[in-house]
Design a protein around this motif. Structure first.
Motif, PDB file in Angstrom:
ATOM      1  N   PRO A  14      -6.689   0.372 -14.430  1.00  0.00           N
ATOM      2  CA  PRO A  14      -5.539   0.896 -13.325  1.00  0.00           C
ATOM      3  C   PRO A  14      -6.178   1.993 -12.593  1.00  0.00           C
ATOM      4  N   LYS A  15      -7.500   2.418 -13.098  1.00  0.00           N
ATOM      5  CA  LYS A  15      -7.358   3.514 -11.486  1.00  0.00           C
ATOM      6  C   LYS A  15      -8.325   2.825 -10.746  1.00  0.00           C
ATOM      7  N   ALA A  16      -8.870   1.885 -10.811  1.00  0.00           N
ATOM      8  CA  ALA A  16      -9.388   0.842  -9.685  1.00  0.00           C
ATOM      9  C   ALA A  16      -8.747   0.365  -8.212  1.00  0.00           C
ATOM     10  N   CYS A  17      -7.334  -0.007  -8.906  1.00  0.00           N
ATOM     11  CA  CYS A  17      -6.563  -0.830  -8.092  1.00  0.00           C
ATOM     12  C   CYS A  17      -5.232  -0.300  -7.768  1.00  0.00           C
ATOM     13  N   ALA A  18      -5.662   1.787  -8.541  1.00  0.00           N
ATOM     14  CA  ALA A  18      -3.901   2.473  -7.885  1.00  0.00           C
ATOM     15  C   ALA A  18      -4.453   2.866  -6.856  1.00  0.00           C
ATOM     16  N   LEU A  19      -3.957   3.195  -6.134  1.00  0.00           N
ATOM     17  CA  LEU A  19      -3.584   3.493  -4.218  1.00  0.00           C
ATOM     18  C   LEU A  19      -3.934   4.957  -4.872  1.00  0.00           C
ATOM     19  N   THR A  26      -5.437  17.549  -2.565  1.00  0.00           N
ATOM     20  CA  THR A  26      -5.747  16.859  -3.574  1.00  0.00           C
ATOM     21  C   THR A  26      -5.725  15.676  -3.452  1.00  0.00           C
ATOM     22  N   THR A  27      -6.278  15.043  -4.290  1.00  0.00           N
ATOM     23  CA  THR A  27      -6.404  13.188  -4.630  1.00  0.00           C
ATOM     24  C   THR A  27      -5.403  13.306  -5.446  1.00  0.00           C
ATOM     25  N   ASN A  28      -4.805  11.651  -6.054  1.00  0.00           N
ATOM     26  CA  ASN A  28      -4.619  11.795  -6.711  1.00  0.00           C
ATOM     27  C   ASN A  28      -4.304   9.778  -6.785  1.00  0.00           C
ATOM     28  N   TYR A  29      -3.804   9.468  -7.940  1.00  0.00           N
ATOM     29  CA  TYR A  29      -3.769   8.351  -8.390  1.00  0.00           C
ATOM     30  C   TYR A  29      -2.529   8.089  -8.239  1.00  0.00           C
ATOM     31  N   CYS A  30      -1.946   7.002  -7.189  1.00  0.00           N
ATOM     32  CA  CYS A  30      -0.302   6.725  -7.699  1.00  0.00           C
ATOM     33  C   CYS A  30       0.064   5.119  -8.248  1.00  0.00           C
ATOM     34  N   PRO A  31       0.979   5.221  -8.240  1.00  0.00           N
ATOM     35  CA  PRO A  31       1.687   4.305  -9.539  1.00  0.00           C
ATOM     36  C   PRO A  31       1.639   3.263  -8.310  1.00  0.00           C
ATOM     37  N   VAL A  36      12.796  26.936  12.773  1.00  0.00           N
ATOM     38  CA  VAL A  36      12.607  27.691  12.272  1.00  0.00           C
ATOM     39  C   VAL A  36      11.930  27.435  11.072  1.00  0.00           C
ATOM     40  N   ALA A  37      12.044  26.510  10.463  1.00  0.00           N
ATOM     41  CA  ALA A  37      10.623  26.139   9.440  1.00  0.00           C
ATOM     42  C   ALA A  37      10.303  24.971  10.058  1.00  0.00           C
ATOM     43  N   ASP A  38       8.880  24.623   9.410  1.00  0.00           N
ATOM     44  CA  ASP A  38       8.808  23.554   9.689  1.00  0.00           C
ATOM     45  C   ASP A  38       6.778  22.969   8.222  1.00  0.00           C
ATOM     46  N   ILE A  39       7.719  22.379   7.396  1.00  0.00           N
ATOM     47  CA  ILE A  39       7.108  22.306   6.599  1.00  0.00           C
ATOM     48  C   ILE A  39       6.573  20.496   6.015  1.00  0.00           C
ATOM     49  N   LYS A  40       5.301  20.791   6.133  1.00  0.00           N
ATOM     50  CA  LYS A  40       4.354  19.062   5.619  1.00  0.00           C
ATOM     51  C   LYS A  40       4.110  19.076   4.654  1.00  0.00           C
ATOM     52  N   MET A  41       4.550  17.936   4.649  1.00  0.00           N
ATOM     53  CA  MET A  41       4.006  17.645   2.529  1.00  0.00           C
ATOM     54  C   MET A  41       2.946  16.225   2.807  1.00  0.00           C
ATOM     55  N   LYS A  42       2.349  16.134   1.373  1.00  0.00           N
ATOM     56  CA  LYS A  42       1.850  14.564   1.655  1.00  0.00           C
ATOM     57  C   LYS A  42       1.937  14.798   0.381  1.00  0.00           C
ATOM     58  N   MET A  43       2.216  13.147  -0.130  1.00  0.00           N
ATOM     59  CA  MET A  43       2.023  12.635  -1.435  1.00  0.00           C
ATOM     60  C   MET A  43       2.265  11.235  -1.982  1.00  0.00           C
ATOM     61  N   CYS A  44       2.216  10.791  -3.012  1.00  0.00           N
ATOM     62  CA  CYS A  44       2.709   9.281  -3.649  1.00  0.00           C
ATOM     63  C   CYS A  44       3.732   9.078  -3.245  1.00  0.00           C
ATOM     64  N   ALA A  45       4.406   8.492  -2.135  1.00  0.00           N
ATOM     65  CA  ALA A  45       5.735   8.336  -2.096  1.00  0.00           C
ATOM     66  C   ALA A  45       6.722   6.863  -2.236  1.00  0.00           C
ATOM     67  N   VAL A  46       7.553   6.434  -3.135  1.00  0.00           N
ATOM     68  CA  VAL A  46       8.164   5.682  -2.567  1.00  0.00           C
ATOM     69  C   VAL A  46       9.032   4.797  -0.760  1.00  0.00           C
ATOM     70  N   ALA A  47       9.334   3.749  -0.981  1.00  0.00           N
ATOM     71  CA  ALA A  47       9.757   2.705  -0.114  1.00  0.00           C
ATOM     72  C   ALA A  47      11.091   4.434   0.640  1.00  0.00           C
TER      73      ALA A  47
END
Length: 202
Positions: free
Chosen positions: A14-19, A35-40, A59-70
């Motif tokens: 699973p870790k070898a194939c996960a994104l 951080t770096t994360n293994y994603c579903p 007034v606000a500018d929030i930047k995020m990175k993550m495992c995202a669903v469609a």
């Protein structure tokens, strides 16, 4: 020996194939540690940006990175006339491909749709919707201890039933969306759904 190989395969495959994606969701300070994360398997790497404006100023500018669903790999906006929030995203499907921030949303041209907006207690003013804002929206917010009705335009993303209930939970009020020009007035809601999310992340 074969059982050991099988167990290692089950554990490591699973870790070898996960994104693998970058992750960075800011806290209240606005800062986060990347951080770096293994994603579903059903997700992609995503960069999401939420930008808010009031009276034409950012007034606000929030930047995020993550495992995202469609469903998170889309853009949208909510427009109350004097205040606007835009969500943009950039998603990809290779390891650590979400190293760049999503672009800042730009102001789109009017799309011909009109919704009511509020100016103080007067909620009869007309607002021209922009870009993909194809719904009218109505809710209440608390300003300086007083509940104030706000109305305006929103995109399908903001009114989608597939999103979480974070915004409703944050403001503590039900949010109603409808389709059709000037439909966001009491008694004329043609298609009402709860606003379930503006910030897409749990």
């Amino acid at each position: 020996m074969q059982i050991l190989v099988l167990i290692l395969g089950i554990v490591l495959l699973p870790k070898a194939c996960a994104l693998i994606c970058f992750g960075c969701i800011p806290g209240l300070s606005g800062r986060c540690t990347q951080t770096t994360n293994y994603c579903p398997f059903s997700t992609r790497c995503g960069s999401i940006r939420v930008t808010s404006y009031a009276y034409g100023s950012k007034v606000a500018d929030i930047k995020m990175k993550m495992c995202a669903v469609a469903e998170q790999c889309v853009g949208g906006s909510i427009n109350f006339g004097v205040a606007q929030t835009r969500i943009t995203s950039k998603c990809c499907t290779s390891d650590l491909c979400n190293f760049q921030d999503a672009p800042e949303g730009s102001i789109s041209s009017p799309n011909g749709k009109k919704c009511f907006q509020c100016d103080g207690i007067d909620c009869t003013k007309t607002l021209k919707c922009n870009g993909n804002e194809d719904y009218c929206i109505s809710t209440a917010v608390t300003v300086e201890g007083k509940k104030v009705t706000v109305k305006g335009c929103a995109s399908k993303l903001i009114c989608s039933e597939t999103q979480s209930a974070q915004i409703s939970a944050i403001i503590g009020e039900e949010i109603n969306c409808c389709q059709g020009d000037l439909c966001n007035t009491v008694g004329l809601l043609l298609f009402v759904t709860p606003l379930i999310s503006l910030v897409l992340f749990s």
